[in-house]
Design a protein around this motif. Structure first.
Motif, PDB file in Angstrom:
ATOM      1  N   MET A   1       0.848  -1.193   0.000  1.00 25.12           N
ATOM      2  CA  MET A   1       0.000   0.000   0.000  1.00 25.12           C
ATOM      3  C   MET A   1       0.884   1.243   0.000  1.00 25.12           C
ATOM      4  O   MET A   1       1.749   1.385   0.856  1.00 25.12           O
ATOM      5  N   PRO A   2       0.725   2.131  -0.937  1.00 22.97           N
ATOM      6  CA  PRO A   2       1.618   3.292  -1.018  1.00 22.97           C
ATOM      7  C   PRO A   2       1.429   4.211   0.176  1.00 22.97           C
ATOM      8  O   PRO A   2       0.346   4.334   0.729  1.00 22.97           O
ATOM      9  N   ALA A   3       2.557   4.872   0.536  1.00 22.16           N
ATOM     10  CA  ALA A   3       2.501   5.782   1.678  1.00 22.16           C
ATOM     11  C   ALA A   3       1.651   6.998   1.335  1.00 22.16           C
ATOM     12  O   ALA A   3       1.587   7.452   0.200  1.00 22.16           O
ATOM     13  N   LYS A   4       0.979   7.485   2.363  1.00 18.68           N
ATOM     14  CA  LYS A   4       0.118   8.648   2.169  1.00 18.68           C
ATOM     15  C   LYS A   4       0.951   9.886   1.898  1.00 18.68           C
ATOM     16  O   LYS A   4       1.893  10.174   2.617  1.00 18.68           O
ATOM     17  N   GLN A   5       0.625  10.607   0.837  1.00 21.34           N
ATOM     18  CA  GLN A   5       1.380  11.789   0.470  1.00 21.34           C
ATOM     19  C   GLN A   5       0.746  13.025   1.099  1.00 21.34           C
ATOM     20  O   GLN A   5      -0.466  13.179   1.127  1.00 21.34           O
ATOM     21  N   THR A   6       1.605  13.885   1.601  1.00 25.13           N
ATOM     22  CA  THR A   6       1.136  15.140   2.185  1.00 25.13           C
ATOM     23  C   THR A   6       1.369  16.273   1.211  1.00 25.13           C
ATOM     24  O   THR A   6       2.368  16.306   0.500  1.00 25.13           O
ATOM     25  N   LYS A   7       0.445  17.188   1.194  1.00 22.68           N
ATOM     26  CA  LYS A   7       0.581  18.329   0.289  1.00 22.68           C
ATOM     27  C   LYS A   7       1.657  19.283   0.804  1.00 22.68           C
ATOM     28  O   LYS A   7       1.709  19.576   1.981  1.00 22.68           O
ATOM     29  N   PRO A   8       2.544  19.743  -0.085  1.00 17.72           N
ATOM     30  CA  PRO A   8       3.593  20.677   0.353  1.00 17.72           C
ATOM     31  C   PRO A   8       2.991  22.011   0.749  1.00 17.72           C
ATOM     32  O   PRO A   8       1.980  22.452   0.207  1.00 17.72           O
ATOM     33  N   LYS A   9       3.635  22.665   1.727  1.00 17.71           N
ATOM     34  CA  LYS A   9       3.206  23.996   2.114  1.00 17.71           C
ATOM     35  C   LYS A   9       3.599  24.993   1.041  1.00 17.71           C
ATOM     36  O   LYS A   9       4.669  24.909   0.468  1.00 17.71           O
ATOM     37  N   ILE A  10       2.722  25.920   0.795  1.00 15.25           N
ATOM     38  CA  ILE A  10       2.957  26.904  -0.257  1.00 15.25           C
ATOM     39  C   ILE A  10       3.095  28.281   0.373  1.00 15.25           C
ATOM     40  O   ILE A  10       2.295  28.679   1.218  1.00 15.25           O
ATOM     41  N   VAL A  11       4.131  28.989  -0.033  1.00 15.69           N
ATOM     42  CA  VAL A  11       4.333  30.341   0.466  1.00 15.69           C
ATOM     43  C   VAL A  11       3.356  31.270  -0.238  1.00 15.69           C
ATOM     44  O   VAL A  11       3.367  31.374  -1.458  1.00 15.69           O
ATOM     45  N   PRO A  12       2.471  31.943   0.502  1.00 15.27           N
ATOM     46  CA  PRO A  12       1.510  32.835  -0.159  1.00 15.27           C
ATOM     47  C   PRO A  12       2.193  34.051  -0.747  1.00 15.27           C
ATOM     48  O   PRO A  12       3.143  34.574  -0.181  1.00 15.27           O
ATOM     49  N   LYS A  13       1.718  34.464  -1.888  1.00 16.72           N
ATOM     50  CA  LYS A  13       2.242  35.688  -2.492  1.00 16.72           C
ATOM     51  C   LYS A  13       1.452  36.873  -1.967  1.00 16.72           C
ATOM     52  O   LYS A  13       0.266  36.783  -1.700  1.00 16.72           O
ATOM     53  N   ALA A  36     -14.207  43.009  -5.182  1.00 17.94           N
ATOM     54  CA  ALA A  36     -13.953  42.462  -6.515  1.00 17.94           C
ATOM     55  C   ALA A  36     -13.676  40.977  -6.486  1.00 17.94           C
ATOM     56  O   ALA A  36     -14.032  40.253  -7.404  1.00 17.94           O
ATOM     57  N   THR A  37     -12.992  40.498  -5.459  1.00 16.74           N
ATOM     58  CA  THR A  37     -12.586  39.100  -5.416  1.00 16.74           C
ATOM     59  C   THR A  37     -12.325  38.710  -3.985  1.00 16.74           C
ATOM     60  O   THR A  37     -12.340  39.549  -3.084  1.00 16.74           O
ATOM     61  N   THR A  38     -12.056  37.463  -3.746  1.00 18.49           N
ATOM     62  CA  THR A  38     -11.742  37.009  -2.404  1.00 18.49           C
ATOM     63  C   THR A  38     -10.301  37.327  -2.103  1.00 18.49           C
ATOM     64  O   THR A  38      -9.406  36.793  -2.726  1.00 18.49           O
ATOM     65  N   ASP A  39     -10.052  38.222  -1.148  1.00 14.44           N
ATOM     66  CA  ASP A  39      -8.700  38.666  -0.830  1.00 14.44           C
ATOM     67  C   ASP A  39      -7.929  37.576  -0.120  1.00 14.44           C
ATOM     68  O   ASP A  39      -8.484  36.809   0.674  1.00 14.44           O
ATOM     69  N   ALA A  40      -6.624  37.500  -0.402  1.00 12.79           N
ATOM     70  CA  ALA A  40      -5.790  36.496   0.251  1.00 12.79           C
ATOM     71  C   ALA A  40      -5.788  36.673   1.748  1.00 12.79           C
ATOM     72  O   ALA A  40      -5.592  35.718   2.497  1.00 12.79           O
ATOM     73  N   ASN A  96       6.697  38.682   7.100  1.00 17.45           N
ATOM     74  CA  ASN A  96       5.854  37.489   7.005  1.00 17.45           C
ATOM     75  C   ASN A  96       4.907  37.590   5.813  1.00 17.45           C
ATOM     76  O   ASN A  96       3.905  38.304   5.880  1.00 17.45           O
ATOM     77  N   PRO A  97       5.190  36.875   4.707  1.00 18.86           N
ATOM     78  CA  PRO A  97       4.321  36.951   3.525  1.00 18.86           C
ATOM     79  C   PRO A  97       2.916  36.421   3.756  1.00 18.86           C
ATOM     80  O   PRO A  97       2.041  36.634   2.923  1.00 18.86           O
ATOM     81  N   ALA A  98       2.679  35.726   4.880  1.00 23.74           N
ATOM     82  CA  ALA A  98       1.319  35.274   5.185  1.00 23.74           C
ATOM     83  C   ALA A  98       0.408  36.462   5.481  1.00 23.74           C
ATOM     84  O   ALA A  98      -0.813  36.371   5.337  1.00 23.74           O
ATOM     85  N   ILE A  99       1.001  37.573   5.906  1.00 29.48           N
ATOM     86  CA  ILE A  99       0.242  38.798   6.145  1.00 29.48           C
ATOM     87  C   ILE A  99       0.326  39.613   4.872  1.00 29.48           C
ATOM     88  O   ILE A  99       1.346  40.233   4.572  1.00 29.48           O
ATOM     89  N   THR A 100      -0.739  39.601   4.096  1.00 31.95           N
ATOM     90  CA  THR A 100      -0.677  40.089   2.724  1.00 31.95           C
ATOM     91  C   THR A 100      -1.217  41.490   2.521  1.00 31.95           C
ATOM     92  O   THR A 100      -1.043  42.068   1.454  1.00 31.95           O
ATOM     93  N   ALA A 101      -1.902  42.055   3.511  1.00 35.41           N
ATOM     94  CA  ALA A 101      -2.525  43.361   3.314  1.00 35.41           C
ATOM     95  C   ALA A 101      -2.849  43.964   4.669  1.00 35.41           C
ATOM     96  O   ALA A 101      -2.665  43.335   5.713  1.00 35.41           O
ATOM     97  N   LEU A 102      -3.345  45.189   4.651  1.00 32.64           N
ATOM     98  CA  LEU A 102      -3.683  45.867   5.889  1.00 32.64           C
ATOM     99  C   LEU A 102      -4.709  45.092   6.691  1.00 32.64           C
ATOM    100  O   LEU A 102      -4.616  44.982   7.913  1.00 32.64           O
ATOM    101  N   ARG A 103      -5.685  44.487   6.006  1.00 29.82           N
ATOM    102  CA  ARG A 103      -6.741  43.814   6.729  1.00 29.82           C
ATOM    103  C   ARG A 103      -6.258  42.506   7.354  1.00 29.82           C
ATOM    104  O   ARG A 103      -6.951  41.929   8.188  1.00 29.82           O
ATOM    105  N   SER A 104      -5.076  42.035   6.981  1.00 33.50           N
ATOM    106  CA  SER A 104      -4.517  40.841   7.623  1.00 33.50           C
ATOM    107  C   SER A 104      -3.974  41.147   9.014  1.00 33.50           C
ATOM    108  O   SER A 104      -3.890  40.254   9.854  1.00 33.50           O
ATOM    109  N   ILE A 105      -3.571  42.395   9.251  1.00 32.80           N
ATOM    110  CA  ILE A 105      -2.918  42.739  10.507  1.00 32.80           C
ATOM    111  C   ILE A 105      -3.859  42.598  11.707  1.00 32.80           C
ATOM    112  O   ILE A 105      -3.464  42.031  12.737  1.00 32.80           O
ATOM    113  N   PRO A 106      -5.120  43.091  11.640  1.00 38.62           N
ATOM    114  CA  PRO A 106      -6.004  42.871  12.789  1.00 38.62           C
ATOM    115  C   PRO A 106      -6.187  41.391  13.122  1.00 38.62           C
ATOM    116  O   PRO A 106      -6.296  41.021  14.299  1.00 38.62           O
ATOM    117  N   GLN A 107      -6.214  40.543  12.113  1.00 36.82           N
ATOM    118  CA  GLN A 107      -6.344  39.109  12.367  1.00 36.82           C
ATOM    119  C   GLN A 107      -5.126  38.597  13.128  1.00 36.82           C
ATOM    120  O   GLN A 107      -5.241  37.780  14.042  1.00 36.82           O
TER     121      GLN A 107
END
Length: 450
Positions: A1-13, A36-40, A96-107
């Motif tokens: 039985m093949p080993a379970k593969q984990t998805k690699p972590k992706i650095v958000p742009k 306009a769209t769903t913000d990162a 920290n690229p995970a914080i992508t905009a002003l609205r990310s900072i309160p979170q």
């Protein structure tokens, strides 16, 4: 039985704002983007996505002096977000690229780890927007100056070690943002654009490989012209390296009067009389130097224009010729070149090949602008008032100085990425240290071979 593969972590742009005209204030870009769209930044991130906050501890004592800034305005005594806390949050955004905009900072301020390390409570978008306009951006200059005393010399050009003045590259770069609603229709009528452009007048020290000053002005002439701004910020014992946009006789005179020097490219059609022809050394010829002359600049100009009040040296260096591809035609960013760089300086005793080498260092500031905008997220202005932009730029200068102090090396793309991975929890502290040790071995080997 093949080993379970984990998805690699992706650095958000880092997200780029969607331009929607007529949005009202510092939150306008993020609000428009959300519609306009769903913000990162709407993606929830957890405490595990943020680490490395202890590395910001060294800047905290320097920022403490700002804690009570503008608190006299707070008659009710209920201010929750102080100046030093705002700066720490902006630094967290930069690293920290995970914080992508002003609205990310309160979170991020909802996370226990952030609250504990940065000493701030839960922060709202309104508080961030208000703080960017209220706190005095100029107070960060004293913090930058004090932190800069700890920055290390990292430049490897041994040929430049004999220059007794601080080699300082000077240039400007444009950033754009949306105007406030009250200005939008006026600005649209004047420039046929909904964007306001700001110019970042930057001083970059070659030896320490860090920017030491950024002045933010509207992209306009008069007192905001790049030469006028430099005239107001000249310091003693510096060697200013400039491109042809700074070629102005009154500026040259003020630099010399301040006991500093300059190396500046002049336009291909510059008019001058040769007063003395100097003999070229073999090293100068090998470096592509075509001529070394003492000249009289500006004699044939009409009117009562100011002329250089000191001896001027003109060095011509071979370069690649090209016709004007025109920055207004979408390809080149400069006018045509006839294959000769014409460099003027007041330094009469420095070998011609060293002057050519000094001017070639000017390209470093162009690399820094790319690093500043693309990697540090400063192409996306989280604040849009002039004072807020200055705060973001000064915090970016602090970030560059911190990288120098942490690593003792140039802030390369790979190193900044590794630091970002560490702040995001994708790399361990051991892996970050291993990267820096590898970098140190590389630089030591390069220095040995020079």
């Amino acid at each position: 039985m093949p080993a379970k593969q984990t998805k690699p972590k992706i650095v958000p742009k880092r997200g780029k704002p969607v331009v929607t005209p007529g949005t009202p204030d510092d939150l306008s870009v993020d609000q428009a983007q959300q519609e306009a769209t769903t913000d990162a930044s709407d993606r929830k991130f957890k405490s595990k996505d943020i680490q490395g906050l202890k590395y910001l501890d060294m800047i905290a004592p320097l920022l403490e002096r700002l804690h009570d800034d503008q608190c006299e305005r707070d008659k009710a005594g209920n201010r929750d977000l102080h100046y030093d806390q705002l700066c720490m949050l902006v630094l967290l955004y930069l690293f920290n690229p995970a914080i992508t905009a002003l609205r990310s900072i309160p979170q991020a301020t909802e996370l226990a780890k952030v609250k504990k390390r940065l000493g701030c409570g839960r922060t709202s978008l309104g508080s961030l927007s208000e703080a960017s306009r209220v706190f005095d951006a100029d107070r960060l200059k004293e913090v930058i100056a004090e932190l800069g005393q700890h920055a290390q010399s990292v430049h490897g050009q041994k040929s430049l070690h004999g220059i007794n003045q601080t080699i300082t590259l000077v240039d400007g770069s444009l950033v754009s943002c949306l105007p406030r609603l009250i200005d939008a229709s006026i600005f649209k009528g004047q420039s046929n654009s909904h964007l306001v452009k700001w110019r970042l007048h930057t001083h970059f020290e070659v030896d320490r490989y860090v920017p030491t000053r950024i002045d933010v002005t509207p992209d306009a002439g008069g007192q905001h012209d790049e030469r006028s701004v430099l005239e107001q910020t000249i310091q003693r014992d510096r060697l200013y390296v400039m491109d042809r946009g700074y070629a102005k006789f009154s500026l040259f005179n003020k630099i010399v009067q301040a006991k500093s020097s300059y190396v500046c490219r002049v336009r291909d059609n510059s008019v001058y009389d040769v007063l003395e022809q100097r003999v070229l050394s073999e090293k100068a010829v090998a470096a592509g130097v075509l001529s070394d002359e003492i000249v009289d600049l500006g004699r044939h100009q009409g009117g009562n224009r100011e002329r250089p009040g000191h001896p001027v040296r003109l060095i011509c260096v071979r370069c690649s010729a090209h016709t004007s591809r025109g920055k207004y035609h979408g390809t080149s960013t400069g006018p045509s070149s006839d294959g000769i760089l014409r460099i003027v300086t007041n330094m009469l005793d420095v070998p011609a090949e060293i002057i050519a080498l000094i001017y070639s260092q000017r390209w470093i500031i162009e690399i820094f602008f790319r690093f500043f905008k693309q990697l540090m997220g400063c192409s996306h202005l989280i604040f849009h008032s002039q004072n807020g932009i200055e705060i973001q730029c000064y915090c970016a200068l602090i970030a560059c100085l911190l990288i120098n102090i942490w690593t003792g090396r140039k802030p390369t793309k790979r190193t900044f990425e590794m630091i970002s991975y560490y702040f995001m929890g994708l790399a361990s502290e051991e892996e970050l240290i291993a990267h820096l040790e590898k970098l140190k071995r590389h630089y030591d080997a390069t220095a040995t071979n020079q």
